[in-house]
Motif scaffolding. Structure first.
Motif, PDB file in Angstrom:
ATOM      1  N   GLY A 271       1.083  -0.994  -0.426  1.00  0.00           N
ATOM      2  CA  GLY A 271      -0.283  -0.160  -0.065  1.00  0.00           C
ATOM      3  C   GLY A 271       0.716   1.270   0.026  1.00  0.00           C
ATOM      4  O   GLY A 271       1.537   1.134   0.600  1.00  0.00           O
ATOM      5  N   ALA A 272       0.331   2.030  -0.396  1.00  0.00           N
ATOM      6  CA  ALA A 272       0.403   3.691  -0.455  1.00  0.00           C
ATOM      7  C   ALA A 272       1.434   4.005   0.683  1.00  0.00           C
ATOM      8  O   ALA A 272       0.402   4.277   1.922  1.00  0.00           O
TER       9      ALA A 272
ATOM     10  N   ALA B  52      -1.805   1.135   3.514  1.00  0.00           N
ATOM     11  CA  ALA B  52      -1.365   1.939   3.717  1.00  0.00           C
ATOM     12  C   ALA B  52      -0.592   2.256   4.616  1.00  0.00           C
ATOM     13  O   ALA B  52      -0.966   2.014   5.366  1.00  0.00           O
TER      14      ALA B  52
ATOM     15  N   LYS C  85      -2.633 -10.351   4.857  1.00  0.00           N
ATOM     16  CA  LYS C  85      -3.153  -9.412   5.056  1.00  0.00           C
ATOM     17  C   LYS C  85      -2.578  -8.496   6.327  1.00  0.00           C
ATOM     18  O   LYS C  85      -3.554  -9.216   7.216  1.00  0.00           O
TER      19      LYS C  85
END
Ligand SMILES: CC(=O)SCCNC(=O)CCNC(=O)[C@H](O)C(C)(C)COP(=O)(O)OP(=O)(O)OC[C@H]1O[C@@H](n2cnc3c(N)ncnc32)[C@H](O)[C@@H]1OP(=O)(O)O
Length: 207
Positions: free
Chosen positions: A166-167, A185, A198
């Motif tokens: 993620g970012a 993120a 995750k």
């Protein structure tokens, strides 16, 4: 041999970004393929058809193909379709990216503006290195990985296929991340991550 002409598959969102970078890099986009004709055609591209339809005209043309698809699973599927038609997948590297001459970049990979790829990094096929991410020395990225904007992979990080980082996430040096992992993120990853997990937060915790 393929001329410097290419068809873009996927022309919305991420596809627009790829189109812009490709045009800036001097690639001649002869048209785009998509399931729908977008209302917004910002680069005035010609519609060729649906790549999965029988008789798709693009397969008869002496051109390469670019992947304008952000979703990892769909991008992998479409990449396979292109290869099965004995067509070349073109890597698109923004003129504003900084890529070490010693790095290996796979077919169909997209490297966006302000990305840094450092010495001896190995980037697989159909990868997205999104805006301003950093892939440090000797990182190894599997096929169809997506490193989102601003994420940092420190040296010698391994990322398995189809994993999404993620970012603004940060991965500590030497860490092994499995395949089909999703990293939230802004997460900070300080331990190895097995396949299919995750993980979010600082330090990263599984959800
Ligand atoms: C050009 C581009 O746009 S590229 C795309 C860039 N986009 C990104 O980087 C976004 C990445 N996605 C995320 O960070 C998402 O939040 C995901 C994928 C990690 C999780 O999404 P979901 O599975 O829908 O989880 P959901 O939103 O239900 O959150 C589950 C829990 O994790 C927490 N959480 C979710 N994301 C994060 C995060 N990034 N950091 C910390 N905690 C998080 C939530 O607060 C929630 O906690 P709770 O159960 O205590 O309430």
């Amino acid at each position: 041999m393929y001329a410097n002409q290419s068809i873009l598959i996927g022309y919305s969102g991420h596809g627009f970004v790829v189109a812009e970078a490709a045009l800036e890099a001097g690639i001649d986009i002869v048209g785009y393929a998509d399931r729908t004709i977008p209302e917004n055609n910002p680069f005035g591209l010609t519609y060729i058809g649906v790549e999965s339809n029988e008789g798709f005209e693009g397969w008869k043309m002496d051109v390469s193909f670019m992947l304008g698809i952000g979703d990892n699973a769909l991008r992998e599927k479409i990449a396979r379709l292109v290869v099965n038609h004995n067509k070349k997948l073109l890597a698109v590297i923004s003129k504003a990216a900084s890529v070490s001459k010693t790095a290996k970049i796979g077919d169909g990979t997209f490297i966006n503006r302000n990305v840094s790829v450092n010495a001896f990094a190995e980037i697989g096929n159909n990868v997205i290195l999104n805006t301003g991410c950093i892939v440090e020395h000797e990182c190894v990225l599997g096929d169809t990985v997506h490193i989102a904007p601003g994420a940092v992979l420190a040296g010698n990080v391994t990322v398995g296929e189809r994993t999404f980082v993620g970012a603004n996430a940060v991965v500590r040096q030497g860490i092994y991340i499995g395949k089909d992992v999703v990293i939230g993120a802004g997460s900070v990853i300080i331990n190895d991550v097995p396949d299919g997990m995750k993980i979010v937060g600082n330090p990263g915790k599984y959800i």
